[in-house]
Design a protein around this motif. Sequence first.
Motif, PDB file in Angstrom:
ATOM      1  N   LEU A  75      26.115  29.254  38.264  1.00  0.00           N
ATOM      2  CA  LEU A  75      25.989  29.659  39.666  1.00  0.00           C
ATOM      3  C   LEU A  75      25.213  28.609  40.462  1.00  0.00           C
ATOM      4  O   LEU A  75      25.647  28.167  41.533  1.00  0.00           O
ATOM      5  CB  LEU A  75      25.266  31.006  39.700  1.00  0.00           C
ATOM      6  CG  LEU A  75      25.307  31.788  40.998  1.00  0.00           C
ATOM      7  CD1 LEU A  75      26.724  32.188  41.340  1.00  0.00           C
ATOM      8  CD2 LEU A  75      24.437  33.044  40.896  1.00  0.00           C
ATOM      9  N   ASP A  78      27.282  25.429  40.756  1.00  0.00           N
ATOM     10  CA  ASP A  78      28.413  25.608  41.675  1.00  0.00           C
ATOM     11  C   ASP A  78      27.969  25.551  43.135  1.00  0.00           C
ATOM     12  O   ASP A  78      28.648  24.964  43.976  1.00  0.00           O
ATOM     13  CB  ASP A  78      29.121  26.949  41.409  1.00  0.00           C
ATOM     14  CG  ASP A  78      29.980  26.902  40.159  1.00  0.00           C
ATOM     15  OD1 ASP A  78      30.121  25.809  39.579  1.00  0.00           O
ATOM     16  OD2 ASP A  78      30.500  27.958  39.758  1.00  0.00           O
ATOM     17  N   ILE A  79      26.855  26.186  43.448  1.00  0.00           N
ATOM     18  CA  ILE A  79      26.376  26.170  44.836  1.00  0.00           C
ATOM     19  C   ILE A  79      25.870  24.774  45.191  1.00  0.00           C
ATOM     20  O   ILE A  79      26.256  24.201  46.207  1.00  0.00           O
ATOM     21  CB  ILE A  79      25.245  27.188  45.050  1.00  0.00           C
ATOM     22  CG1 ILE A  79      25.785  28.606  44.912  1.00  0.00           C
ATOM     23  CG2 ILE A  79      24.611  27.020  46.435  1.00  0.00           C
ATOM     24  CD1 ILE A  79      24.706  29.628  44.792  1.00  0.00           C
ATOM     25  N   ARG A  82      28.256  22.045  46.007  1.00  0.00           N
ATOM     26  CA  ARG A  82      29.032  22.218  47.247  1.00  0.00           C
ATOM     27  C   ARG A  82      28.192  22.022  48.511  1.00  0.00           C
ATOM     28  O   ARG A  82      28.711  22.083  49.618  1.00  0.00           O
ATOM     29  CB  ARG A  82      29.655  23.623  47.266  1.00  0.00           C
ATOM     30  CG  ARG A  82      30.847  23.758  46.336  1.00  0.00           C
ATOM     31  CD  ARG A  82      31.261  25.207  46.188  1.00  0.00           C
ATOM     32  NE  ARG A  82      32.463  25.352  45.395  1.00  0.00           N
ATOM     33  CZ  ARG A  82      32.496  25.315  44.063  1.00  0.00           C
ATOM     34  NH1 ARG A  82      31.387  25.118  43.381  1.00  0.00           N
ATOM     35  NH2 ARG A  82      33.645  25.455  43.415  1.00  0.00           N
ATOM     36  N   LEU A  83      26.878  21.859  48.361  1.00  0.00           N
ATOM     37  CA  LEU A  83      26.012  21.674  49.529  1.00  0.00           C
ATOM     38  C   LEU A  83      26.125  20.253  50.059  1.00  0.00           C
ATOM     39  O   LEU A  83      26.406  19.317  49.311  1.00  0.00           O
ATOM     40  CB  LEU A  83      24.555  21.955  49.157  1.00  0.00           C
ATOM     41  CG  LEU A  83      24.196  23.425  48.945  1.00  0.00           C
ATOM     42  CD1 LEU A  83      22.811  23.542  48.325  1.00  0.00           C
ATOM     43  CD2 LEU A  83      24.259  24.193  50.252  1.00  0.00           C
ATOM     44  N   TYR A 116      20.294  31.123  49.873  1.00  0.00           N
ATOM     45  CA  TYR A 116      20.874  31.737  48.683  1.00  0.00           C
ATOM     46  C   TYR A 116      19.786  32.331  47.823  1.00  0.00           C
ATOM     47  O   TYR A 116      18.724  31.738  47.668  1.00  0.00           O
ATOM     48  CB  TYR A 116      21.653  30.680  47.876  1.00  0.00           C
ATOM     49  CG  TYR A 116      22.850  30.170  48.642  1.00  0.00           C
ATOM     50  CD1 TYR A 116      24.084  30.797  48.536  1.00  0.00           C
ATOM     51  CD2 TYR A 116      22.731  29.104  49.526  1.00  0.00           C
ATOM     52  CE1 TYR A 116      25.166  30.367  49.281  1.00  0.00           C
ATOM     53  CE2 TYR A 116      23.809  28.662  50.275  1.00  0.00           C
ATOM     54  CZ  TYR A 116      25.027  29.310  50.142  1.00  0.00           C
ATOM     55  OH  TYR A 116      26.103  28.894  50.881  1.00  0.00           O
ATOM     56  N   GLN A 117      20.030  33.510  47.303  1.00  0.00           N
ATOM     57  CA  GLN A 117      19.070  34.118  46.389  1.00  0.00           C
ATOM     58  C   GLN A 117      19.739  34.342  45.045  1.00  0.00           C
ATOM     59  O   GLN A 117      20.845  34.868  44.967  1.00  0.00           O
ATOM     60  CB  GLN A 117      18.587  35.441  46.965  1.00  0.00           C
ATOM     61  CG  GLN A 117      17.755  35.226  48.233  1.00  0.00           C
ATOM     62  CD  GLN A 117      16.870  36.410  48.536  1.00  0.00           C
ATOM     63  OE1 GLN A 117      17.346  37.548  48.602  1.00  0.00           O
ATOM     64  NE2 GLN A 117      15.584  36.148  48.722  1.00  0.00           N
ATOM     65  N   LEU A 118      19.037  33.923  43.997  1.00  0.00           N
ATOM     66  CA  LEU A 118      19.594  34.042  42.655  1.00  0.00           C
ATOM     67  C   LEU A 118      18.670  34.875  41.776  1.00  0.00           C
ATOM     68  O   LEU A 118      17.459  34.678  41.784  1.00  0.00           O
ATOM     69  CB  LEU A 118      19.709  32.656  42.003  1.00  0.00           C
ATOM     70  CG  LEU A 118      20.393  31.539  42.772  1.00  0.00           C
ATOM     71  CD1 LEU A 118      20.354  30.261  41.955  1.00  0.00           C
ATOM     72  CD2 LEU A 118      21.836  31.924  43.064  1.00  0.00           C
ATOM     73  N   ARG A 119      19.255  35.740  40.991  1.00  0.00           N
ATOM     74  CA  ARG A 119      18.481  36.454  39.967  1.00  0.00           C
ATOM     75  C   ARG A 119      18.126  35.464  38.863  1.00  0.00           C
ATOM     76  O   ARG A 119      18.991  34.788  38.314  1.00  0.00           O
ATOM     77  CB  ARG A 119      19.332  37.550  39.339  1.00  0.00           C
ATOM     78  CG  ARG A 119      19.274  38.801  40.116  1.00  0.00           C
ATOM     79  CD  ARG A 119      19.754  40.004  39.327  1.00  0.00           C
ATOM     80  NE  ARG A 119      19.693  41.120  40.233  1.00  0.00           N
ATOM     81  CZ  ARG A 119      18.569  41.783  40.491  1.00  0.00           C
ATOM     82  NH1 ARG A 119      17.446  41.463  39.869  1.00  0.00           N
ATOM     83  NH2 ARG A 119      18.578  42.776  41.345  1.00  0.00           N
TER      84      ARG A 119
END
Lengths: 391, 391
Positions: A75, A78-79, A82-83, A116-119
């Motif tokens: 995750l 992937d983010i 793409r930034l 973006y927030q990630l667990r």
Amino acid sequence: MKLVCTQSDLSTNLSLTSRAVPSRPTHPVLANVLLNADAETNQVSLTAFDLSLGIRTSFTAEVLESGTIALPAKLLNDITSRLNDGEITLEEEATSVDDVGGEGIIVTLTPESGRYQLRAMGAEEFPELPTIQDSQALYLSAEVLIEGLRGSLFATSADETKQVLTGVHLKVQKDTLEFAATDGHRLAVVESTNVSPEDAPKNDTANELEVTVPAKALRELEKMLAHSSSSEEAVALYFDQGQIVFEWQHQRLTSRTLEGQYPAYRQLIPASFERDLALDRKQFLSALERIAVFADQKNNVVKVSIDSAADEITLSVESQDIGSGRESIPAQISGEDIDIAFNIKYLMEGLKALPATEIVMQLNSNLTPVIFSPSGGLKMTYLAMPVQLRE
Amino acid sequence: MKLVCTQSDLSTNLSLTSRAVPSRPTHPVLANVLLNADAETNQVSLTAFDLSLGIRTSFTAEVLESGTIALPAKLLNDITSRLNDGEITLEEEATSVDDVGGEGIIVTLTPESGRYQLRAMGAEEFPELPTIQDSQALYLSAEVLIEGLRGSLFATSADETKQVLTGVHLKVQKDTLEFAATDGHRLAVVESTNVSPEDAPKNDTANELEVTVPAKALRELEKMLAHSSSSEEAVALYFDQGQIVFEWQHQRLTSRTLEGQYPAYRQLIPASFERDLALDRKQFLSALERIAVFADQKNNVVKVSIDSAADEITLSVESQDIGSGRESIPAQISGEDIDIAFNIKYLMEGLKALPATEIVMQLNSNLTPVIFSPSGGLKMTYLAMPVQLRE
């Protein structure tokens, strides 16, 4: 944990470490990359580990608050990839009740636009990378390492039941380095003079080493070294108890080693030859690629006929069902004429890996090992076993 | 049959026609390409036909002996594409007993080096390409055809049970050309002015046409036209009894057409809108690509919040399991604020196909069709249905 880094540093290092993230993790934490941020040194390290292969990279960032945390590797990668280029802030949220309404650790990633927030998971669950103590480092030149891997990796076995053959056998001596790989049908050996960079400690004669390292780990090593800034740098190698560690600049790759006795491959290479040919590698290869279209239908067997009177070799395949193909290429030949057959795939793979314009082909009879080597340059030996010719 | 041609002519034309060779032929002869050589005109034509899609190309060669023969398409293509540039001789062997020891037709291919023999089949078994008689040609510009296909093909359905939706609906009128495709969730329509090249015959008003052509055939048509030398040339179109034929220069593509009533798509496009936004296409698309990383985990649903006070729209996804993402992009907005949700894949595919820097988004409510179109340039309409927003 709070840090500010560039998109390119984070993205590059994530994609390098992500190669050690298992696609089907046996434990949830292994799907993560371990991020460690150190406010004293302003260094950020990323670690991934599939329990066999481990990769750690690090880079400089503005670390506002030290901390260690496990982040979902795919995750985040992937983010980040793409930034747009620019600064990114990564911050562990103080509260355990997050925007999403659940409980747990949340890391907020704030690029120049968006949020973006990630667990995340606690660092304590992430396994330690193996470390090697009481072992003196051997130093290898990155360039020599890359050449050796290119000339051997392709010949390893893909058959997981042949354990020790799925790796490259590495033999380090005082000034020499040898890479060997075989799948039982062919063998590739690269011998290098290990010229360590001048500022690296010299290798001690006591530090001789023989070890078989999984091809999977070495393929990643090859990619990481090819990405590195300078090919002249020294790579430190540590080895102990079924583990091997490669370390350079801010990068580290660890791998388990393969157990079992590696075949005594030296004794397969004949000491003398009755026949000796000099050939143009690309011409040979492109003729084989065309003939392969027919050989596909014929158990991949190609016949090679040596014709010393005509100073050429003829490659041919005949198939009852679809037709036949024949190509001749010039060769300097010493020795008597002979017909010999090969699995065309082994021939093509070896020729692709030989780093030379002109190559030498040496053989005795049509059922004993045939040797291909570059004429000049890197010392590489490629051995292919002929196959029975059925007319 | 005997001819001499260049490797590049043979290879280029074989790879074009090979697209109509079925991968699993229902009859052995369909795995072949039909070669016709005419000594009078020095023309060679190649034909492949999977009983639905047919492709015929032709090129100039030195034809020494006329003849027609069916040659194994894949084998011939694989060899020819691997040969070096230069002349190739193709010759049908007079004898019916071949080198390989069997009986039948053998064709010998002799490039500058090497010699290949292929088992061939008689031309009489190869089915005729459908021809259309008593139909006057319509002329379309290749450039307009390419633009229309690019803007519609992506929106066709891949679901073979939805027959008529697996094609593009083509509507040709005197001076206009319309392409429409829908899979039931979204709709793409391209309207063009059909400026025929000056030297092409003008279309007659009587020649109006509405037909649905399989996407598979049109994808090949798009590739063939993109390969053609001039995009300004005229493509002749013939249509009759479930068959359509496109013809230009020395190339021909035939396809069966799809049966069934095409949906009355015009009535889906609202006549007026309460809300109107102008957006930068690439900015919108790259924000969606990042948000998609989260949407993947959330049935692909993205929420779009229109904020006219801030002159921006905000894209967001929230997932209990993995986290949340949010991005805002500037927009010129007229109309009231609203939240609306989409399948992110349909949004991204539409934005990719819109040929403009700036796009217009028009909508009424959050459950009625939303329209995306380029501001200026090609007249394209992309309709996406919103999805229910579950908070």
